[in-house]
Design a protein around this motif. Structure first.
Motif, PDB file in Angstrom:
ATOM      1  N   LYS A  22      -3.323 -15.531   4.689  1.00  0.00           N
ATOM      2  CA  LYS A  22      -3.074 -15.751   6.119  1.00  0.00           C
ATOM      3  C   LYS A  22      -2.136 -16.933   6.352  1.00  0.00           C
ATOM      4  N   PHE A  23      -2.355 -18.033   5.621  1.00  0.00           N
ATOM      5  CA  PHE A  23      -1.482 -19.195   5.801  1.00  0.00           C
ATOM      6  C   PHE A  23      -0.063 -18.887   5.313  1.00  0.00           C
ATOM      7  N   ALA A  24       0.044 -18.232   4.166  1.00  0.00           N
ATOM      8  CA  ALA A  24       1.374 -17.903   3.637  1.00  0.00           C
ATOM      9  C   ALA A  24       2.140 -17.015   4.621  1.00  0.00           C
ATOM     10  N   LYS A  25       1.451 -16.036   5.202  1.00  0.00           N
ATOM     11  CA  LYS A  25       2.100 -15.168   6.188  1.00  0.00           C
ATOM     12  C   LYS A  25       2.505 -15.976   7.432  1.00  0.00           C
ATOM     13  N   ALA A  26       1.635 -16.913   7.844  1.00  0.00           N
ATOM     14  CA  ALA A  26       1.946 -17.731   9.015  1.00  0.00           C
ATOM     15  C   ALA A  26       3.168 -18.616   8.768  1.00  0.00           C
ATOM     16  N   PHE A  27       3.387 -19.008   7.510  1.00  0.00           N
ATOM     17  CA  PHE A  27       4.568 -19.801   7.149  1.00  0.00           C
ATOM     18  C   PHE A  27       5.828 -18.939   7.086  1.00  0.00           C
ATOM     19  N   GLY A  28       5.652 -17.622   7.125  1.00  0.00           N
ATOM     20  CA  GLY A  28       6.801 -16.725   7.062  1.00  0.00           C
ATOM     21  C   GLY A  28       7.122 -16.227   5.673  1.00  0.00           C
ATOM     22  N   ALA A  29       6.191 -16.393   4.733  1.00  0.00           N
ATOM     23  CA  ALA A  29       6.424 -15.953   3.354  1.00  0.00           C
ATOM     24  C   ALA A  29       6.236 -14.446   3.221  1.00  0.00           C
ATOM     25  N   GLU A  30       6.816 -13.909   2.174  1.00  0.00           N
ATOM     26  CA  GLU A  30       6.573 -12.526   1.765  1.00  0.00           C
ATOM     27  C   GLU A  30       5.447 -12.588   0.723  1.00  0.00           C
ATOM     28  N   VAL A  31       4.304 -11.979   1.020  1.00  0.00           N
ATOM     29  CA  VAL A  31       3.092 -12.213   0.246  1.00  0.00           C
ATOM     30  C   VAL A  31       2.707 -11.009  -0.603  1.00  0.00           C
ATOM     31  N   THR A  32       2.442 -11.291  -1.877  1.00  0.00           N
ATOM     32  CA  THR A  32       1.960 -10.279  -2.817  1.00  0.00           C
ATOM     33  C   THR A  32       0.559 -10.655  -3.279  1.00  0.00           C
ATOM     34  N   VAL A  33      -0.399  -9.770  -3.070  1.00  0.00           N
ATOM     35  CA  VAL A  33      -1.751  -9.989  -3.589  1.00  0.00           C
ATOM     36  C   VAL A  33      -1.835  -9.397  -4.988  1.00  0.00           C
ATOM     37  N   ILE A  34      -2.342 -10.183  -5.913  1.00  0.00           N
ATOM     38  CA  ILE A  34      -2.474  -9.751  -7.311  1.00  0.00           C
ATOM     39  C   ILE A  34      -3.960  -9.666  -7.627  1.00  0.00           C
ATOM     40  N   SER A  35      -4.415  -8.484  -8.041  1.00  0.00           N
ATOM     41  CA  SER A  35      -5.836  -8.279  -8.297  1.00  0.00           C
ATOM     42  C   SER A  35      -6.021  -7.476  -9.574  1.00  0.00           C
ATOM     43  N   THR A  36      -7.235  -7.519 -10.129  1.00  0.00           N
ATOM     44  CA  THR A  36      -7.500  -6.804 -11.381  1.00  0.00           C
ATOM     45  C   THR A  36      -7.734  -5.315 -11.165  1.00  0.00           C
ATOM     46  N   SER A  37      -7.971  -4.907  -9.923  1.00  0.00           N
ATOM     47  CA  SER A  37      -8.155  -3.486  -9.619  1.00  0.00           C
ATOM     48  C   SER A  37      -7.575  -3.190  -8.243  1.00  0.00           C
ATOM     49  N   SER A  38      -7.521  -1.925  -7.900  1.00  0.00           N
ATOM     50  CA  SER A  38      -6.960  -1.523  -6.603  1.00  0.00           C
ATOM     51  C   SER A  38      -8.016  -1.474  -5.509  1.00  0.00           C
ATOM     52  N   ALA A  39      -9.228  -1.953  -5.799  1.00  0.00           N
ATOM     53  CA  ALA A  39     -10.345  -1.846  -4.860  1.00  0.00           C
ATOM     54  C   ALA A  39     -10.049  -2.498  -3.504  1.00  0.00           C
ATOM     55  N   LYS A  40      -9.307  -3.588  -3.520  1.00  0.00           N
ATOM     56  CA  LYS A  40      -9.055  -4.318  -2.273  1.00  0.00           C
ATOM     57  C   LYS A  40      -7.648  -4.091  -1.724  1.00  0.00           C
ATOM     58  N   LYS A  41      -6.987  -3.054  -2.210  1.00  0.00           N
ATOM     59  CA  LYS A  41      -5.599  -2.808  -1.788  1.00  0.00           C
ATOM     60  C   LYS A  41      -5.491  -2.580  -0.288  1.00  0.00           C
ATOM     61  N   GLN A  42      -6.356  -1.727   0.252  1.00  0.00           N
ATOM     62  CA  GLN A  42      -6.290  -1.429   1.676  1.00  0.00           C
ATOM     63  C   GLN A  42      -6.600  -2.673   2.510  1.00  0.00           C
ATOM     64  N   ALA A  66      -0.798  -8.369   4.002  1.00  0.00           N
ATOM     65  CA  ALA A  66       0.035  -8.732   2.850  1.00  0.00           C
ATOM     66  C   ALA A  66       1.168  -7.713   2.727  1.00  0.00           C
ATOM     67  N   ASP A  67       2.266  -8.133   2.115  1.00  0.00           N
ATOM     68  CA  ASP A  67       3.429  -7.252   2.005  1.00  0.00           C
ATOM     69  C   ASP A  67       3.357  -6.336   0.799  1.00  0.00           C
ATOM     70  N   HIS A  68       2.738  -6.823  -0.278  1.00  0.00           N
ATOM     71  CA  HIS A  68       2.675  -6.041  -1.514  1.00  0.00           C
ATOM     72  C   HIS A  68       1.315  -6.259  -2.179  1.00  0.00           C
ATOM     73  N   PHE A  69       0.961  -5.318  -3.033  1.00  0.00           N
ATOM     74  CA  PHE A  69      -0.286  -5.415  -3.802  1.00  0.00           C
ATOM     75  C   PHE A  69      -0.013  -4.889  -5.207  1.00  0.00           C
ATOM     76  N   ILE A  70      -0.315  -5.698  -6.211  1.00  0.00           N
ATOM     77  CA  ILE A  70      -0.128  -5.221  -7.586  1.00  0.00           C
ATOM     78  C   ILE A  70      -1.401  -5.457  -8.392  1.00  0.00           C
ATOM     79  N   VAL A  71      -1.660  -4.524  -9.285  1.00  0.00           N
ATOM     80  CA  VAL A  71      -2.826  -4.602 -10.167  1.00  0.00           C
ATOM     81  C   VAL A  71      -2.386  -5.270 -11.469  1.00  0.00           C
ATOM     82  N   SER A  72      -2.978  -6.414 -11.758  1.00  0.00           N
ATOM     83  CA  SER A  72      -2.524  -7.210 -12.908  1.00  0.00           C
ATOM     84  C   SER A  72      -2.786  -6.515 -14.251  1.00  0.00           C
ATOM     85  N   LYS A  73      -3.709  -5.561 -14.269  1.00  0.00           N
ATOM     86  CA  LYS A  73      -4.013  -4.849 -15.519  1.00  0.00           C
ATOM     87  C   LYS A  73      -3.121  -3.630 -15.724  1.00  0.00           C
TER      88      LYS A  73
END
Length: 360
Positions: free
Chosen positions: A201-221, A229-236
Motif C-alpha cells: 500500500k505504501f509503495a503504491k501510494a509513493f507511485g511505485a510499480e509493485v510486484t508481490v513475490i510469493s512461494t505460491s499463487s494462493a494470494k495472487k488474487q 499490486a501491478d504484478h505477482f510472481i511465484v518465487s518457486k
C-alpha cells in the motif's frame, strides 16, 4: 524485596499478560506510574497484535521478563498531561508505537532515529528509566513521555490505523531511506502478511510499480485485485523468475521464515537493494558473486524514529493508507495468537480494548 506489578506504582491498571513460556494471556491487575511533568496518560481504545507479541509472550527470542503484557500498536485518547507537556492536551487522540524511551544523547537519538539507540526502551518487556518493567497496550490505559507519543491525524481511522504504528513505519522507513519512494520505481514485496500488505500500500501510494513475490499463487488474487499490486510472481517457478530477471530497483523482504535468497537477487537490477525486515532463525546464505556482478546491496531495516513515524501517519492519512484488519474482543486474544502463528488473518488483528476490556 521486589514489589509486585500491582503495587510498584500508585495508579491501578489492568490488562492481559503472559506469565510463562506457554504464552497464554490472562487478566492481570498491575500498576502504572503517576503522571510525570513530561508524561501523557491516555485511555487505550485500540491495540494491534504484532507477531513479535507472540515471540515475546513465549520468550522465543530469549529476552522476555514475565509478566509480559504485549502491545505496541496503541491508539487512545488523552486523559491527563504533565505540567511541562507542550504537544498534547486532554481529549487529544494519540498513538504509541514500539518505543517508550531512549538515551536521548547518542548519535541515533540526535538524528531522530531512536529506534537505533543502543539504550532504546521498548513499549513492553523492557526496564524503564526507573527500573520497572514496561507494559504494553493490551491494557486499559498507558502513560508515556510526550516525546514518544504521536499526534493522531484527524482523518485516519483509529482501528485500521493502529497497525501502522509498527507494521506501517517498519515498511515506510526502508522505502524512504533506500530511495524506493519515487514515482516509477519498481519495487518487490516478499511475503503478503501484516507487514507485506502495508508495504504494498505504501509503495503504491509513493507511485511505485509493485510486484508481490510469493512461494505460491494462493494470494495472487488478493495481491492484484485487493491490494492493487501491478504484478505477482511465484518465487518457486523458475520461468516466472527468469521473466522478471533484473527488473526491480528494490525488494522489501518481510518474511521471517528461512527462504532462498539467490532467486530474489536475480530479479534485482544493477545497484538494486534487498532489504530484510524479517528475522529468520537461521543465518542467510548468499553468494558474493551474485552481489559483485550487479553491485547489489543486501541490507536490513528496523522500525523508524519518532519524527519519521509522525511523518508516516500524516502521509497515511493523506493517501488513505490503512491496514486490513479483523477487529476482536480482548478475550479472543489467545485464539488470535494461535491464528497469527498459522498466518490465518487478513492481515492484522486489532483488539477493541475500550469496548471489551472490563475491570476485574
Amino acid at each position: 524485596m521486589a514489589k509486585s506489578p500491582e503495587s510498584e506504582h500508585p495508579i491501578k491498571a489492568y490488562g492481559y499478560a503472559a506469565r510463562d513460556t506457554s504464552g497464554v494471556l490472562s487478566p492481570l491487575t498491575f500498576s502504572r506510574r503517576a503522571t510525570g511533568d513530561k508524561d501523557v496518560r491516555f485511555k487505550v481504545l485500540y491495540c494491534g497484535i504484532c507477531h513479535s507479541d507472540l515471540h515475546f509472550a513465549k520468550n522465543e527470542w530469549g529476552m522476555s521478563t514475565y509478566p509480559i503484557l504485549p502491545g505496541h500498536e496503541i491508539v487512545g485518547v488523552v486523559t491527563e498531561v504533565g505540567t511541562k507537556v507542550e504537544k498534547f492536551k486532554v481529549g487529544d487522540t494519540v498513538g504509541v508505537g514500539c518505543l517508550v524511551g531512549s538515551c536521548g544523547s547518542c548519535q541515533s537519538c540526535a538524528n531522530d532515529l531512536e529506534s537505533y539507540c543502543p539504550k532504546q526502551i521498548l513499549t513492553y518487556g523492557f526496564l524503564y528509566h526507573d527500573g520497572t518493567l514496561t507494559y504494553g497496550g493490551y491494557s486499559d490505559h498507558m502513560v508515556a513521555d510526550e516525546h514518544f507519543v504521536l499526534r493522531w491525524p484527524e482523518n485516519l481511522p483509529l482501528d485500521s490505523g493502529a497497525p501502522l504504528l509498527c507494521a506501517g513505519i517498519t515498511t515506510y522507513s526502508p522505502l524512504r531511506h533506500f530511495g524506493l519512494d519515487k514515482p516509477g520505481m519498481k519495487v518487490g514485496v516478499v511475503g503478503l502478511g501484516g507487514l507485506g500488505h502495508v508495504a504494498v500500500k505504501f509503495a503504491k501510494a509513493f507511485g511505485a510499480e509493485v510486484t508481490v513475490i510469493s512461494t505460491s499463487s494462493a494470494k495472487k488474487q488478493e495481491a492484484l485485485q485487493g491490494l492493487k499490486a501491478d504484478h505477482f510472481i511465484v518465487s518457486k517457478d523458475p520461468e516466472q523468475m527468469q521473466c522478471a530477471a533484473s527488473s526491480l530497483d528494490g525488494i522489501i523482504d518481510t518474511v521471517s521464515a528461512s527462504h532462498p535468497i539467490e532467486p530474489l537477487l536475480s530479479v534485482l537490477k544493477q545497484d538494486g537493494k534487498l532489504v530484510f525486515l524479517g528475522v529468520p532463525e537461521k543465518p542467510i546464505e548468499i553468494s558474493t558473486y551474485s552481489l559483485i556482478m550487479g553491485r547489489k546491496i543486501v541490507t536490513g531495516s528496523a522500525t523508524g524514529g519518532l519524527k519519521e513515524t509522525q511523518e508516516m501517519l500524516d502521509f497515511a492519512a493523506k493517501h488513505g493508507v490503512t491496514a486490513d484488519i479483523e477487529l476482536i474482543p480482548i478475550d479472543y486474544v489467545n485464539t488470535a495468537m494461535d491464528r497469527v502463528l498459522k498466518s490465518d488473518v487478513r492481515y492484522r488483528f486489532v483488539i477493541d480494548v475500550a469496548n471489551t476490556l472490563k475491570a476485574p
